[in-house]
Motif scaffolding. Structure first.
Motif, PDB file in Angstrom:
ATOM      1  N   GLU A  84       0.823  -1.208   0.000  1.00 56.97           N
ATOM      2  CA  GLU A  84       0.000   0.000   0.000  1.00 56.97           C
ATOM      3  C   GLU A  84       0.858   1.260   0.000  1.00 56.97           C
ATOM      4  O   GLU A  84       0.491   2.251  -0.629  1.00 56.97           O
ATOM      5  N   ILE A  85       1.987   1.256   0.680  1.00 64.08           N
ATOM      6  CA  ILE A  85       2.898   2.412   0.633  1.00 64.08           C
ATOM      7  C   ILE A  85       3.324   2.655  -0.810  1.00 64.08           C
ATOM      8  O   ILE A  85       3.350   3.794  -1.276  1.00 64.08           O
ATOM      9  N   TRP A  86       3.628   1.584  -1.523  1.00 65.98           N
ATOM     10  CA  TRP A  86       4.007   1.725  -2.921  1.00 65.98           C
ATOM     11  C   TRP A  86       2.851   2.312  -3.723  1.00 65.98           C
ATOM     12  O   TRP A  86       3.039   3.228  -4.527  1.00 65.98           O
ATOM     13  N   ARG A  87       1.631   1.830  -3.494  1.00 64.16           N
ATOM     14  CA  ARG A  87       0.457   2.347  -4.220  1.00 64.16           C
ATOM     15  C   ARG A  87       0.174   3.806  -3.868  1.00 64.16           C
ATOM     16  O   ARG A  87      -0.171   4.591  -4.743  1.00 64.16           O
ATOM     17  N   ILE A  88       0.314   4.163  -2.593  1.00 65.02           N
ATOM     18  CA  ILE A  88       0.079   5.548  -2.170  1.00 65.02           C
ATOM     19  C   ILE A  88       1.013   6.500  -2.909  1.00 65.02           C
ATOM     20  O   ILE A  88       0.625   7.585  -3.294  1.00 65.02           O
ATOM     21  N   THR A  89       2.238   6.068  -3.100  1.00 62.24           N
ATOM     22  CA  THR A  89       3.249   6.943  -3.698  1.00 62.24           C
ATOM     23  C   THR A  89       3.440   6.699  -5.196  1.00 62.24           C
ATOM     24  O   THR A  89       4.402   7.191  -5.786  1.00 62.24           O
ATOM     25  N   SER A  90       2.533   5.956  -5.819  1.00 58.37           N
ATOM     26  CA  SER A  90       2.577   5.692  -7.265  1.00 58.37           C
ATOM     27  C   SER A  90       1.193   5.956  -7.850  1.00 58.37           C
ATOM     28  O   SER A  90       0.467   5.025  -8.216  1.00 58.37           O
ATOM     29  N   PRO A  91       0.789   7.218  -7.952  1.00 62.13           N
ATOM     30  CA  PRO A  91      -0.575   7.532  -8.382  1.00 62.13           C
ATOM     31  C   PRO A  91      -0.857   7.111  -9.828  1.00 62.13           C
ATOM     32  O   PRO A  91       0.032   7.123 -10.678  1.00 62.13           O
ATOM     33  N   THR A  92      -2.107   6.731 -10.039  1.00 61.29           N
ATOM     34  CA  THR A  92      -2.625   6.454 -11.378  1.00 61.29           C
ATOM     35  C   THR A  92      -3.960   7.164 -11.503  1.00 61.29           C
ATOM     36  O   THR A  92      -4.465   7.743 -10.530  1.00 61.29           O
ATOM     37  N   GLU A  93      -4.562   7.087 -12.663  1.00 59.62           N
ATOM     38  CA  GLU A  93      -5.867   7.722 -12.855  1.00 59.62           C
ATOM     39  C   GLU A  93      -6.937   7.102 -11.953  1.00 59.62           C
ATOM     40  O   GLU A  93      -7.847   7.772 -11.504  1.00 59.62           O
ATOM     41  N   ARG A  94      -6.785   5.823 -11.638  1.00 62.26           N
ATOM     42  CA  ARG A  94      -7.785   5.116 -10.841  1.00 62.26           C
ATOM     43  C   ARG A  94      -7.397   4.939  -9.377  1.00 62.26           C
ATOM     44  O   ARG A  94      -8.157   4.373  -8.596  1.00 62.26           O
ATOM     45  N   HIS A  95      -6.223   5.395  -8.992  1.00 60.05           N
ATOM     46  CA  HIS A  95      -5.745   5.239  -7.609  1.00 60.05           C
ATOM     47  C   HIS A  95      -4.914   6.472  -7.249  1.00 60.05           C
ATOM     48  O   HIS A  95      -3.757   6.576  -7.642  1.00 60.05           O
ATOM     49  N   ARG A  96      -5.542   7.402  -6.539  1.00 55.81           N
ATOM     50  CA  ARG A  96      -4.880   8.657  -6.183  1.00 55.81           C
ATOM     51  C   ARG A  96      -4.785   8.784  -4.674  1.00 55.81           C
ATOM     52  O   ARG A  96      -5.697   8.396  -3.961  1.00 55.81           O
ATOM     53  N   SER A  97      -3.676   9.354  -4.217  1.00 55.07           N
ATOM     54  CA  SER A  97      -3.476   9.527  -2.778  1.00 55.07           C
ATOM     55  C   SER A  97      -2.956  10.915  -2.476  1.00 55.07           C
ATOM     56  O   SER A  97      -2.312  11.560  -3.305  1.00 55.07           O
ATOM     57  N   TRP A  98      -3.223  11.336  -1.243  1.00 49.94           N
ATOM     58  CA  TRP A  98      -2.753  12.617  -0.729  1.00 49.94           C
ATOM     59  C   TRP A  98      -2.068  12.365   0.601  1.00 49.94           C
ATOM     60  O   TRP A  98      -2.351  11.387   1.287  1.00 49.94           O
ATOM     61  N   ILE A  99      -1.173  13.273   0.973  1.00 46.99           N
ATOM     62  CA  ILE A  99      -0.478  13.155   2.249  1.00 46.99           C
ATOM     63  C   ILE A  99      -0.586  14.464   3.011  1.00 46.99           C
ATOM     64  O   ILE A  99      -0.683  15.539   2.417  1.00 46.99           O
ATOM     65  N   ALA A 100      -0.572  14.350   4.345  1.00 40.84           N
ATOM     66  CA  ALA A 100      -0.536  15.505   5.232  1.00 40.84           C
ATOM     67  C   ALA A 100       0.911  15.645   5.699  1.00 40.84           C
ATOM     68  O   ALA A 100       1.456  14.727   6.312  1.00 40.84           O
ATOM     69  N   VAL A 101       1.533  16.778   5.368  1.00 41.50           N
ATOM     70  CA  VAL A 101       2.957  16.984   5.582  1.00 41.50           C
ATOM     71  C   VAL A 101       3.186  18.207   6.467  1.00 41.50           C
ATOM     72  O   VAL A 101       2.578  19.256   6.244  1.00 41.50           O
ATOM     73  N   ASP A 102       4.080  18.076   7.461  1.00 45.33           N
ATOM     74  CA  ASP A 102       4.414  19.241   8.293  1.00 45.33           C
ATOM     75  C   ASP A 102       5.555  20.022   7.625  1.00 45.33           C
ATOM     76  O   ASP A 102       6.109  19.583   6.615  1.00 45.33           O
ATOM     77  N   PRO A 103       5.897  21.200   8.161  1.00 47.14           N
ATOM     78  CA  PRO A 103       6.933  22.034   7.524  1.00 47.14           C
ATOM     79  C   PRO A 103       8.291  21.348   7.382  1.00 47.14           C
ATOM     80  O   PRO A 103       9.074  21.707   6.496  1.00 47.14           O
ATOM     81  N   SER A 104       8.581  20.343   8.188  1.00 54.90           N
ATOM     82  CA  SER A 104       9.868  19.653   8.084  1.00 54.90           C
ATOM     83  C   SER A 104       9.863  18.602   6.966  1.00 54.90           C
ATOM     84  O   SER A 104      10.901  18.032   6.647  1.00 54.90           O
TER      85      SER A 104
END
Length: 133
Positions: free
Chosen positions: A63-83
């Protein structure tokens, strides 16, 4: 404070949160893999079991690989702090049948700060723009 952005709207929009520090929500990509892995390492087994619906090891890595490998049918977003540290993920996956699935993961120590709410907002906004009801 949490801010969000959609893949086609890169400028973050502030969203009220329940406390500092400031976190931005943006589309995930291959360069985020290490940071997502680090966030998963900070989550309890129970949290990961709830997110991945079973044994964590192999399923989490896939799933980490899928989260960071977007496709038209599988898109992910992340919440990132300033660091640059990731504290949450959201995924919108579309099955061949047209059914959409949403998955949210917020790092245990970062819950109740508005991160999950912001991630859900980005996913639902993207789903609406994509024509999903």
């Amino acid at each position: 404070m949490v801010s969000q952005s959609h893949t086609t709207h890169p400028a973050p929009t502030p969203i009220p949160a329940m406390g500092p520090p400031r976190v931005a929500v943006r589309a995930a990509g291959p360069a985020d893999r290490t940071a997502v892995e680090a966030m998963v390492e900070q989550c309890t087994e129970e949290t990961l079991r709830r997110r991945f619906h079973g044994p964590v090891g192999r399923a989490a890595r896939q799933e980490i690989w899928r989260i960071t490998s977007p496709t038209e049918r599988h898109r992910s977003w992340i919440a990132v702090d300033p660091s640059g540290a990731v504290h949450g993920t959201a995924t919108l996956a579309l099955a061949a049948s047209g059914v959409a699935e949403v998955a949210i993961l917020v790092e245990d120590g970062w819950r109740r700060r508005g991160i999950g709410r912001a991630l859900v907002g980005v996913v639902t906004g993207d789903a609406r723009r994509s024509g999903l009801g």
